[in-house]
Design a protein around this motif. Structure first.
Motif, PDB file in Angstrom:
ATOM      1  N   GLY A  24       0.796  -1.224   0.000  1.00 61.38           N
ATOM      2  CA  GLY A  24       0.000   0.000   0.000  1.00 61.38           C
ATOM      3  C   GLY A  24       0.823   1.266   0.000  1.00 61.38           C
ATOM      4  O   GLY A  24       0.269   2.364   0.031  1.00 61.38           O
ATOM      5  N   GLU A  25       2.151   1.156  -0.002  1.00 63.90           N
ATOM      6  CA  GLU A  25       3.008   2.337  -0.056  1.00 63.90           C
ATOM      7  C   GLU A  25       3.082   2.835  -1.491  1.00 63.90           C
ATOM      8  O   GLU A  25       2.992   2.051  -2.435  1.00 63.90           O
ATOM      9  CB  GLU A  25       4.417   1.987   0.440  1.00 63.90           C
ATOM     10  CG  GLU A  25       4.469   1.533   1.876  1.00 63.90           C
ATOM     11  CD  GLU A  25       5.847   0.984   2.253  1.00 63.90           C
ATOM     12  OE1 GLU A  25       6.743   0.962   1.388  1.00 63.90           O
ATOM     13  OE2 GLU A  25       5.996   0.569   3.400  1.00 63.90           O
ATOM     14  N   TYR A  26       3.268   4.137  -1.652  1.00 59.25           N
ATOM     15  CA  TYR A  26       3.404   4.708  -2.990  1.00 59.25           C
ATOM     16  C   TYR A  26       4.762   4.357  -3.579  1.00 59.25           C
ATOM     17  O   TYR A  26       5.766   4.294  -2.866  1.00 59.25           O
ATOM     18  CB  TYR A  26       3.260   6.236  -2.938  1.00 59.25           C
ATOM     19  CG  TYR A  26       1.850   6.707  -2.669  1.00 59.25           C
ATOM     20  CD1 TYR A  26       0.879   6.603  -3.649  1.00 59.25           C
ATOM     21  CD2 TYR A  26       1.506   7.245  -1.436  1.00 59.25           C
ATOM     22  CE1 TYR A  26      -0.418   7.034  -3.406  1.00 59.25           C
ATOM     23  CE2 TYR A  26       0.221   7.678  -1.184  1.00 59.25           C
ATOM     24  CZ  TYR A  26      -0.743   7.558  -2.179  1.00 59.25           C
ATOM     25  OH  TYR A  26      -2.023   7.977  -1.926  1.00 59.25           O
ATOM     26  N   THR A  27       4.782   4.139  -4.877  1.00 60.97           N
ATOM     27  CA  THR A  27       6.054   3.934  -5.570  1.00 60.97           C
ATOM     28  C   THR A  27       6.789   5.271  -5.619  1.00 60.97           C
ATOM     29  O   THR A  27       6.203   6.326  -5.363  1.00 60.97           O
ATOM     30  CB  THR A  27       5.831   3.426  -7.005  1.00 60.97           C
ATOM     31  OG1 THR A  27       5.125   4.437  -7.733  1.00 60.97           O
ATOM     32  CG2 THR A  27       5.059   2.114  -7.032  1.00 60.97           C
ATOM     33  N   LYS A  28       8.070   5.241  -5.951  1.00 64.37           N
ATOM     34  CA  LYS A  28       8.859   6.484  -6.044  1.00 64.37           C
ATOM     35  C   LYS A  28       8.243   7.424  -7.074  1.00 64.37           C
ATOM     36  O   LYS A  28       8.120   8.626  -6.825  1.00 64.37           O
ATOM     37  CB  LYS A  28      10.306   6.175  -6.404  1.00 64.37           C
ATOM     38  CG  LYS A  28      11.111   7.409  -6.747  1.00 64.37           C
ATOM     39  CD  LYS A  28      12.308   7.555  -5.873  1.00 64.37           C
ATOM     40  CE  LYS A  28      13.190   8.713  -6.245  1.00 64.37           C
ATOM     41  NZ  LYS A  28      12.624  10.011  -6.219  1.00 64.37           N
ATOM     42  N   ALA A  29       7.846   6.892  -8.217  1.00 63.56           N
ATOM     43  CA  ALA A  29       7.236   7.730  -9.261  1.00 63.56           C
ATOM     44  C   ALA A  29       5.934   8.360  -8.762  1.00 63.56           C
ATOM     45  O   ALA A  29       5.657   9.530  -9.017  1.00 63.56           O
ATOM     46  CB  ALA A  29       6.980   6.913 -10.519  1.00 63.56           C
ATOM     47  N   SER A  30       5.148   7.597  -8.020  1.00 67.21           N
ATOM     48  CA  SER A  30       3.895   8.129  -7.480  1.00 67.21           C
ATOM     49  C   SER A  30       4.167   9.205  -6.439  1.00 67.21           C
ATOM     50  O   SER A  30       3.492  10.237  -6.399  1.00 67.21           O
ATOM     51  CB  SER A  30       3.059   7.009  -6.850  1.00 67.21           C
ATOM     52  OG  SER A  30       2.633   6.100  -7.829  1.00 67.21           O
TER      53      SER A  30
END
Length: 195
Positions: free
Chosen positions: A6-12
């Motif tokens: 559920g963590e955001y990706t680096k790009a997100s």
């Protein structure tokens, strides 16, 4: 997009940073417009003030700001029904300074009792937000050392990049609901002599 936990990706996360910074700049621009229109409408409705003296008002305003309406500002409103109050508000500078804005609104007040538009806490919060907006718009989200020195609460953040957390804009909006509501209440409580 998010990772499996559920963590955001680096790009997100990068995209959210950019979007949040743009939103803050837009919110502050809208707030500046709100202040101008509130001031403009107070001037328009001053016709209903029992003892409003336009000459005295402009003398007080002249002590806190130089009021000079450029002819091209007037020309910009051709073929529009523009209120004089808006022309006055547009010609005033420093709408990013809570101290100055407070002084502009104090020009409407009569009597010895003066009511401030902003509390001290609100002024401090607005100074931080205006400086953040400046750094986002003018220095690519970097708080320069000279800019950090302009606001006491930002002194330790010189040469740092502004990185907003995912709930920052939600908190700014929540605070602005309170600030704008209190502004309206304080305007209504200002010692104005209505007839």
């Amino acid at each position: 997009s998010t990772k499996k936990r559920g963590e955001y990706t680096k790009a997100s996360q990068d995209s959210l940073q950019i979007i949040s910074a743009c939103l803050l700049a837009g919110i502050m621009g809208s707030f500046e417009t709100f202040q101008k229109y509130l001031f403009a409408n107070m001037f328009e409705y001053s016709i209903y003030l029992k003892d409003f003296d336009a000459k005295f008002f402009f003398e007080k305003l002249g002590k806190v700001a130089s009021l000079h309406i450029e002819p091209y500002h007037i020309a910009a409103y051709r073929d529009n029904r523009t209120a004089i109050g808006l022309l006055i508000a547009e010609s005033l500078n420093n709408w990013h300074s809570p101290d100055k804005v407070d002084k502009y609104f104090s020009c409407f007040q009569t009597g010895k009792l003066k009511r401030s538009l902003y509390s001290n806490e609100t002024q401090d919060n607005l100074r931080i937000l205006w400086q953040m907006r400046h750094s986002i718009v003018h220095t690519a989200c970097t708080i320069t050392i000279p800019d950090a020195q302009k606001v006491k609460q930002l002194n330790a953040f010189g040469n740092n990049t502004i990185c907003l957390q995912k709930n920052f804009i939600q908190e700014v909006v929540r605070k602005f609901h309170i600030i704008i509501n209190l502004m309206n209440i304080r305007v209504l409580e200002m010692p104005l002599d209505f007839g």
